[in-house]
Every structure is written in C-alpha cells, then in structure tokens.
Design an enzyme around this catalytic site. Structure first.
Site, PDB file in Angstrom:
ATOM      1  N   HIS A  24       0.849  -1.201   0.000  1.00  0.00           N
ATOM      2  CA  HIS A  24       0.000   0.000   0.000  1.00  0.00           C
ATOM      3  C   HIS A  24       0.875   1.238   0.000  1.00  0.00           C
ATOM      4  O   HIS A  24       1.962   1.248   0.577  1.00  0.00           O
ATOM      5  CB  HIS A  24      -0.971  -0.018   1.193  1.00  0.00           C
ATOM      6  CG  HIS A  24      -0.311   0.143   2.527  1.00  0.00           C
ATOM      7  ND1 HIS A  24      -0.293   1.341   3.213  1.00  0.00           N
ATOM      8  CD2 HIS A  24       0.384  -0.729   3.289  1.00  0.00           C
ATOM      9  CE1 HIS A  24       0.373   1.178   4.351  1.00  0.00           C
ATOM     10  NE2 HIS A  24       0.793  -0.075   4.430  1.00  0.00           N
ATOM     11  N   CYS A  79       3.191   3.373   3.003  1.00  0.00           N
ATOM     12  CA  CYS A  79       3.443   2.348   4.030  1.00  0.00           C
ATOM     13  C   CYS A  79       4.468   2.856   5.059  1.00  0.00           C
ATOM     14  O   CYS A  79       5.581   3.264   4.704  1.00  0.00           O
ATOM     15  CB  CYS A  79       3.950   1.078   3.366  1.00  0.00           C
ATOM     16  SG  CYS A  79       4.275  -0.259   4.539  1.00  0.00           S
TER      17      CYS A  79
END
Ligand code: CO
Length: 212
Positions: free
Chosen positions: A96, A99
C-alpha cells in the site's frame, strides 16, 4: 471501550446467522480458500474487507511492509500450508502507498527490532538508489519503493521452492502484485502476475532491462 468489541461480535455473529443459518456450521467443517493474501499489518488495509470476501475465502498472512522473507518460518509455514494443503489458486502480494514500514526503511532513525525486519527494504532502496534519487519529494520515493517492494516480494514468492515445486507438479497457481491506496480505497494491479517458472525469469529480466 474494550467491551464494545465483544458486543460488536455478538451483533455480527447473529446478523450472519440471520442471513444464512448454516454459515458457521459450514465454516466449522472446513475452509477452502482460493486465495492467499500477503499484506501489510497496517490497520487501514483490512484484507477481507477491501476485496469483499467472507470468512473462509481468504487465507491471510500480514506483517509490517508485506514481506515474503525467504527465511521467515512464520511466512514459510503459511506459504507451504496454503500451497500444499489448501491448494490456493492465487497468491496476492498486496502493498500500500504511504506504508509506514517502507518509510521507516528509508530514513536513518533507529527504532529497534523493526530496523532489522525492514533491512531487506532498505537494501532494495539502495539497489534502486539511482532511480529513487531522481525523485525529489520523500513521499514520492516512499511510494515508488512501495511498488518496488511488491515486485521484490512477488519475485521471492515465485522463486520459493514450495511454489516452484507446485508448478513442477502441474498445480495451477498464480502470483499477483497489487498495491492499495488508502486515500481512495482502490487496489491497483501492478501487472506482475506470474503463473510458472518462465514467468518469474521474464519478470526478473524485465526488471533489469527497465532498471525499475
Ligand atoms: Co504498511
């Protein structure tokens, strides 16, 4: 309040039974998930929820920065069990943007054990320093490293002997690299899908030719 979690659970379980009276009976007998999810521990990336899957449908391994370390006994146990016993059809490595683990791997601050866990990400960023240094803002460097990290983990999974052996046996198994954006809740396919040993070689070759 901590009690509210138990109350939430009662409400959730009874809603499930109202919708499908056999739901828990079926689940208690067996699980047959088609997917293994390798994702970040980040609380904002709840695996089942973002792909709309019910309990029983997704086998999940989460750790900081969604790593697939070739010598981590926890990860290797999950991988072997899901490939050889559950016979999942797809392994999804999901990173993601933004992060915190990746961000921590890119600065020089000392945090403790986590610095050791994140060492492979630090090494990865070092290996791509020429490219990363062209990006002036730190968040941009973090986000590119998040993508490079997904790619590296897809390669690790593809090179893993459990996965290589499954392919050699003719087992159908695909490994995918996705990245999630916390800002809009959307997943992006990084188009790293590999379905056999040749695909892994091609993926690694593509990395060197594009130097990305
Ligand atoms: Co994270």
């Amino acid at each position: 309040m901590i009690e509210s979690l138990l109350n939430n659970n009662m409400a959730w379980a009874s809603a499930r039974v109202r919708a499908d009276s056999q739901f828990f009976r079926r689940l208690s007998e067996q699980q047959s998930p088609e997917y293994l999810w390798i994702g970040c521990s980040d609380s904002r990336v709840p695996a089942n929820e973002i792909v709309g899957l019910d309990p029983g449908e997704l086998f999940v391994h989460r750790n900081i920065a969604n790593l697939a370390p070739p010598r981590d006994i926890n990860f290797l146990s999950v991988l072997q069990y899901s490939v050889e016993v559950l016979k999942v059809r797809h392994i999804i490595v999901c990173g993601h943007y933004g992060c915190g683990g990746v961000r921590a791997a890119l600065d020089t601050e000392r945090r403790g054990l986590i610095d050791h866990w994140l060492q492979p990400v630090t090494e990865l960023a070092r290996a791509h320093a020429d490219h990363l240094d062209t990006i002036t803002d730190f968040e941009g460097r973090v986000n590119l490293t998040c993508e490079l990290n997904v790619r590296a983990q897809v390669e690790y999974v593809g090179r893993n002997p459990f996965v290589a052996d499954a392919w050699r046996r003719g087992q159908k198994l695909a490994v995918h690299g996705w990245i999630y954006s916390i800002r809009d809740g959307l997943l992006h396919d990084l188009e790293l899908t590999i379905e056999n040993a040749r695909d892994v070689d091609a993926l690694v070759r593509r990395r060197w030719s594009s130097n990305a």
